[in-house]
Design an enzyme around this catalytic site. Structure first.
Site, mmCIF file in Angstrom:
data_model
loop_
_atom_site.group_PDB
_atom_site.id
_atom_site.type_symbol
_atom_site.label_atom_id
_atom_site.label_comp_id
_atom_site.label_asym_id
_atom_site.label_seq_id
_atom_site.Cartn_x
_atom_site.Cartn_y
_atom_site.Cartn_z
ATOM 1 N N LYS A 96 -46.036 -9.506 17.001
ATOM 2 C CA LYS A 96 -46.494 -10.685 16.602
ATOM 3 C C LYS A 96 -45.471 -11.459 18.083
ATOM 4 O O LYS A 96 -43.943 -10.793 17.375
ATOM 5 C CB LYS A 96 -46.751 -10.891 15.544
ATOM 6 C CG LYS A 96 -47.062 -12.958 15.301
ATOM 7 C CD LYS A 96 -46.590 -13.383 13.747
ATOM 8 C CE LYS A 96 -46.474 -14.972 14.110
ATOM 9 N NZ LYS A 96 -46.173 -15.456 13.239
ATOM 10 N N GLY A 157 -44.242 -24.030 9.477
ATOM 11 C CA GLY A 157 -42.971 -24.411 8.199
ATOM 12 C C GLY A 157 -43.867 -25.719 7.712
ATOM 13 O O GLY A 157 -43.264 -26.799 6.683
ATOM 14 N N ALA A 184 -49.755 -20.567 12.125
ATOM 15 C CA ALA A 184 -48.448 -21.457 11.162
ATOM 16 C C ALA A 184 -49.293 -22.347 11.136
ATOM 17 O O ALA A 184 -49.943 -23.918 11.597
ATOM 18 C CB ALA A 184 -47.877 -21.436 12.446
ATOM 19 N N GLY A 185 -48.642 -23.863 10.032
ATOM 20 C CA GLY A 185 -48.617 -25.172 9.818
ATOM 21 C C GLY A 185 -50.137 -25.471 8.794
ATOM 22 O O GLY A 185 -49.842 -26.224 8.670
ATOM 23 N N ASN A 206 -47.316 -18.420 5.915
ATOM 24 C CA ASN A 206 -46.515 -18.074 5.026
ATOM 25 C C ASN A 206 -45.881 -18.906 4.169
ATOM 26 O O ASN A 206 -45.981 -18.932 3.136
ATOM 27 C CB ASN A 206 -45.393 -17.034 6.219
ATOM 28 C CG ASN A 206 -44.212 -17.139 5.093
ATOM 29 O OD1 ASN A 206 -43.035 -16.171 6.199
ATOM 30 N ND2 ASN A 206 -43.918 -16.814 3.912
ATOM 31 N N THR A 207 -45.638 -19.617 4.850
ATOM 32 C CA THR A 207 -44.498 -20.916 4.500
ATOM 33 C C THR A 207 -45.512 -21.403 2.423
ATOM 34 O O THR A 207 -44.738 -21.612 1.580
ATOM 35 C CB THR A 207 -44.277 -22.103 5.027
ATOM 36 O OG1 THR A 207 -43.201 -21.176 5.697
ATOM 37 C CG2 THR A 207 -43.309 -23.118 3.629
#
Ligand SMILES: CC(=O)[C@@H](O)[C@H](O)COP(=O)(O)O
Length: 257
Positions: A96, A157, A184-185, A206-207
């Site tokens: 990635k 994040g 992401a996001g 992830n976050t």
């Protein structure tokens, strides 16, 4: 089924492995989500001196495919070197690719990204580029050898969810036969369902899971949302309309006003 570089996967959710309260909670969250691919930051794990420790053991025990990432790399050289180290360590050509261009937004440096993607593809890597929703950059990445694109939906994040839905729609329309993973996001399962309903092939996050009050329950919720969004896409959702359309027939009405 999702096919990425010749590998077939039944889950369309990819999870990050950073920021969990503990490695054990990370492992439980991965299991609860049903995901089959986890991304691991080589730089972060090595900086934390966790190489060879419980973290790697758990990752191995999970039996999932590892997608190493170049998170935290700000130059082509750094990203390429990190990717080559990851290939040695994990024995995989998958990478990635992140080349960060802006400290505040963690926005990808798309020029460096295309350059690094070309170098790595020529070197035999299967590149998963973390990019913006720019169509021209997407084209350049495909020309550079990428077989998958990973557009952001908001800054890493931020948990904001899709901030440019029209941009994502345009990506899907332009690259209809290329696997597109929103990366992401994402903040909530409904964000994941929404992008899957638009026809995206998968999501990576992830976050939103790692920092949730209960990461394991949240991972399960995201797993369900991704499946629901995919089913809805395949079922052909209605386009929104400006005006009301009666769902009850007017024929047989006793009194017409
Ligand atoms: C883990 C990873 O690769 C992240 O850099 C990724 O982009 C996920 O972003 P969120 O943490 O916003 O879900």
């Amino acid at each position: 089924m999702l096919e990425l570089y010749g590998e077939t996967l039944s889950s369309r959710l990819l999870l990050g492995t950073a920021q969990y309260p503990s490695p054990a909670i990370m492992a439980d969250a991965v299991r609860a989500s049903g995901c089959e691919v986890v991304t691991v930051s080589l730089r972060r794990e090595m900086a934390g001196n966790r190489t060879g420790g419980r973290f790697w053991e758990l990752i191995r025990e999970l039996g999932v495919r590892v997608l190493p990432n170049t998170a935290g790399c700000h130059s082509v050289k750094e990203a390429v070197t990190t990717a080559r180290m990851a290939r040695e360590l994990f024995g995989t050509e998958w990478i990635k690719l992140e080349v960060i261009g802006n400290h505040d937004t963690l926005q990808p440096d798309v020029f460096g990204l295309v350059e690094a993607a070309r170098i790595l593809s020529d070197d035999g890597f299967r590149v998963f580029p973390y990019t913006t929703d720019d169509l021209v950059v997407g084209e350049r990445l495909l020309e550079a050898g990428c077989g998958v694109l990973m557009p952001w939906c908001a800054p890493i994040g931020s948990a904001r969810g899709p901030i440019n839905v029209d941009g994502l729609r345009a990506m899907r329309g332009a690259f209809h036969d290329i696997p597109l993973i929103v990366d992401a996001g994402l903040g909530r399962p409904s964000h994941a369902a929404m992008v899957m309903e638009l026809g995206f092939d998968a999501v990576l996050l992830n976050t939103a899971v790692a920092k949730a009050g209960d990461p394991v329950a949240m991972a399960e919720a995201f797993g369900g949302a991704v499946e629901a969004g995919r089913k809805a896409f395949l079922a052909g959702p209605l386009e929104p309309r400006d005006m009301a359309v009666p769902s009850t027939p007017v024929i047989g009405k006793a009194v017409f006003e």
